[in-house]
Design a protein around this motif. Structure first.
Motif, short mmCIF file in Angstrom:
data_model
loop_
_atom_site.label_atom_id
_atom_site.label_comp_id
_atom_site.label_asym_id
_atom_site.label_seq_id
_atom_site.Cartn_x
_atom_site.Cartn_y
_atom_site.Cartn_z
N LYS A 125 5.30 15.93 10.26
CA LYS A 125 5.43 15.58 9.29
C LYS A 125 6.26 14.52 9.13
N ALA A 126 5.10 13.40 8.66
CA ALA A 126 5.43 12.36 8.37
C ALA A 126 5.60 11.76 6.75
N ASP A 127 6.24 10.15 6.72
CA ASP A 127 6.45 9.99 5.05
C ASP A 127 5.56 8.96 4.77
N ALA A 128 5.17 8.62 3.77
CA ALA A 128 3.82 7.68 3.40
C ALA A 128 4.50 6.47 3.87
N GLU A 129 5.50 6.01 4.22
CA GLU A 129 5.55 4.83 4.41
C GLU A 129 5.17 4.48 5.93
N VAL A 130 5.27 5.40 6.91
CA VAL A 130 5.40 6.06 8.68
C VAL A 130 3.65 6.28 7.88
N ILE A 131 3.40 6.80 7.63
CA ILE A 131 1.57 6.84 8.04
C ILE A 131 0.56 6.28 7.23
N LEU A 132 1.28 4.65 5.90
CA LEU A 132 0.24 3.73 5.50
C LEU A 132 0.98 2.57 7.28
N ARG A 133 2.51 3.13 7.69
CA ARG A 133 2.09 1.35 8.51
C ARG A 133 1.02 1.08 9.72
N ALA A 147 -9.45 1.87 -3.87
CA ALA A 147 -8.31 0.39 -3.78
C ALA A 147 -7.13 0.90 -3.29
N ASP A 148 -6.50 1.56 -3.35
CA ASP A 148 -4.87 1.46 -3.53
C ASP A 148 -4.69 2.49 -2.48
N PRO A 149 -4.94 2.16 -1.02
CA PRO A 149 -4.53 2.99 0.32
C PRO A 149 -3.15 3.74 -0.23
N ALA A 150 -2.28 3.17 -0.36
CA ALA A 150 -1.06 3.45 -0.15
C ALA A 150 -0.81 5.09 -1.46
N ALA A 151 -1.55 4.73 -2.82
CA ALA A 151 -1.05 5.27 -3.82
C ALA A 151 -2.51 7.24 -3.70
#
Length: 196
Positions: A125-133, A147-151
């Protein structure tokens, strides 16, 4: 679940030996979002347990003769998911392995059922910030060509977490040395299988 209980003769064994014995021929499957570290942790966990490591995505590419982005572009996601289900079924029937699944593998009922029957699953289980990085380092994530990978990551986490929660064990994937997470996987597996 008698097959999951460690026998008295293994009480003095190392946690790794006890885990492999208690698995009784079943596999370990790592599940979770892209970028959660399933392949990286899976390789290290397999080495620690003396088991064979298999990356489902690599096997899908081998079977299809093309990369996952090419499969998505040429045939679409439903075709990819069909192939993924077939490959995972074949791998789980091939003997005990440590299997890194794709992020969407558990979305298929048949794959979830197969994982439940033939493997012990660990949700990294990883949070969104870790995954995006982590995923920013690679350009081969078809679901993030938006257009918005974070979203997109936030949406995928919201959709998939209720499914990932069905895994047998949950381990937080975060920015610490990989061996810490492997140690946590071993510890949780040992406790889970010892308790049956």
């Amino acid at each position: 679940m008698a097959s999951e209980t460690i026998s008295p003769t293994n009480i003095g064994a190392s946690p790794e030996t006890a885990i492999v014995t208690a698995l009784a021929g079943r596999s370990l499957a790592l599940v979770g979002m892209m970028g959660a570290g399933k392949s990286t942790i899976g390789r290290r966990l397999a080495a620690r347990l003396g088991m064979r490591f298999v990356d489902a995505d690599a096997e899908i590419e081998l079977a299809a003769g093309m990369s996952i982005p090419e499969i998505f572009e040429t045939h679409g996601e439903p075709h990819f998911r069909d192939g993924e289900a077939r490959v995972i079924a074949r791998l789980l029937n091939g003997g005990p392995i440590v299997l890194a699944t794709g992020g969407g593998a558990m979305l298929r009922d048949e794959t979830r059922i197969r994982l439940c029957e033939r493997a012990v699953s660990i949700w990294l289980k990883a949070d969104a910030e870790v995954i995006l990085r982590r995923v920013r380092r690679r350009a081969d994530r078809p679901l993030l060509k938006t257009a918005d990978p974070a979203a997109t990551i936030e949406r995928l986490i919201a959709e998939r977490e209720p499914i990932y929660q069905q895994a047998d064990i949950t381990v937080a994937s975060r920015d610490v040395p990989y061996e810490w997470i492997v140690n946590e996987c071993v510890g949780r597996l040992h406790r889970r299988l010892r308790s049956g």
